[in-house]
Design a protein around this motif. Structure first.
Motif, PDB file in Angstrom:
ATOM      1  N   CYS A   8       1.024  -1.117  -0.009  1.00  0.00           N
ATOM      2  CA  CYS A   8       0.047  -0.041   0.269  1.00  0.00           C
ATOM      3  C   CYS A   8       0.974   1.117  -0.020  1.00  0.00           C
ATOM      4  N   CYS A  11       0.268   3.263   3.649  1.00  0.00           N
ATOM      5  CA  CYS A  11       0.975   2.670   5.085  1.00  0.00           C
ATOM      6  C   CYS A  11       2.300   1.819   4.775  1.00  0.00           C
ATOM      7  N   CYS A  63      -4.581   0.176   0.589  1.00  0.00           N
ATOM      8  CA  CYS A  63      -5.102  -1.126   1.157  1.00  0.00           C
ATOM      9  C   CYS A  63      -6.621  -0.669   1.540  1.00  0.00           C
ATOM     10  N   CYS A  66      -6.279   1.838   4.666  1.00  0.00           N
ATOM     11  CA  CYS A  66      -5.953   3.217   4.212  1.00  0.00           C
ATOM     12  C   CYS A  66      -7.174   3.825   3.811  1.00  0.00           C
TER      13      CYS A  66
HETATM   14 ZN    ZN Z   1      -2.472   0.762   3.521  1.00  0.00          ZN
END
Ligand code: ZN
Length: 219
Positions: A8, A11, A63, A66
Motif C-alpha cells: 500500500c 502505510c 489497502c 487506508c
Molecule cells: Zn495501507
C-alpha cells in the motif's frame, strides 16, 4: 521503504489492495447526463477523451484500511461541494457574482480531503493523473495524511474557485502550474477548480486571503 509491488502506498505494508478512487465518484456522477458517463479529457499528447462509467480508480495504491481512513474526508468534500453548496452565500458586485462564502466549515477534514486527492493523484499510475507528480513533496504529504495532520494554512494551501453557469459535461485532468512563480496543482471537480500549493514558499498575495484557514469562512 517497502519495495514490494503489492505494498500500500500510504502505510507501506504488504496488503491486499482495493480499487481506490482518486477524485471521488460523486464528482463524476454529478456530470453524468442520463445514462451517459462523463467524458474524461486529458491534454496529454496521444490520449483521447474516453467515457468511463464510475470515474476512475486505481488498484495499485491503497489497502482497504487506508482507503477507509480517507473515506470520511471524501464524504465531507462531496458534502460541502456538492450536497451542501446550496447554503453558500453569494457575494455580488454590480450585479455580478464575484464569490461564494460558506460561513462554517471543518478546516481539518476539508483540507485533508484535498491533500489526499493530491497525494492519490501523484502516486496513481492512471493516465488521467499522469501530469501530477510531486517529487519530494509526495512523501511529506504521505506522512501528513498518515498522521491525519492537515498542517497550517500555508502547508499545501488550498484555494477554491467555482465556475458560474457553465455547462460542464467533461472532467478535465489535473495539471501543475505556477502563480507568481509559486507551484500549484490545479484540479477540476465538476463546477469547482482547486488550486493546491506544492511549494514551501508562501501563497502569492493575490491568492492569500482565499486560502483555507482554520476558524474563517470558506470563500
Ligand atoms: Zn495501507
Amino acid at each position: 521503504m517497502n519495495e514490494s509491488k503489492n505494498a500500500c502506498r500510504l502505510c507501506l505494508q504488504d496488503k491486499k489492495l482495493i480499487k481506490a478512487h482518486i477524485i471521488p465518484e460523486g464528482f463524476f456522477r454529478l456530470l453524468r447526463q442520463g445514462s451517459i458517463a462523463p467524458e474524461m479529457h486529458s491534454n496529454t499528447p496521444g490520449s483521447f477523451p474516453r467515457r468511463m462509467q464510475v470515474g476512475t480508480y486505481d488498484s495499485t495504491i491503497l489497502c482497504s484500511e487506508c482507503d477507509g481512513k480517507i473515506a470520511p474526508w471524501d464524504n465531507y468534500g462531496q458534502q460541502v461541494l456538492i450536497h451542501g453548496f446550496s447554503t453558500a452565500v453569494k457575494i455580488s458586485l454590480q450585479g455580478k457574482t464575484v464569490a461564494w462564502r460558506i460561513e462554517k466549515f471543518d478546516y481539518r477534514t476539508l483540507k485533508l480531503f484535498f491533500m489526499s486527492v493530491l497525494w492519490r493523484a501523484s502516486v496513481s499510475k492512471q493516465t488521467f493523473y499522469k501530469r501530477i507528480s510531486l517529487g519530494p513533496f509526495e512523501d511529506r504529504l504521505r506522512t501528513m495524511i498518515l498522521s491525519e495532520d492537515p498542517g497550517g494554512s500555508q502547508d499545501f494551501a488550498v484555494v477554491l474557485g467555482r465556475f458560474e453557469e457553465v455547462q460542464i459535461t467533461a472532467m478535465l485532468d489535473p495539471y501543475p502550474e505556477k502563480h507568481d512563480g509559486i507551484s500549484f496543482c490545479r484540479f477540476f471537480l465538476s463546477g469547482f477548480v482547486a488550486y493546491i500549493k506544492v511549494d514551501s514558499r508562501p501563497t502569492p498575495s493575490f491568492l492569500t486571503d482565499l486560502r483555507f484557514q482554520e476558524g474563517k469562512p470558506l470563500v
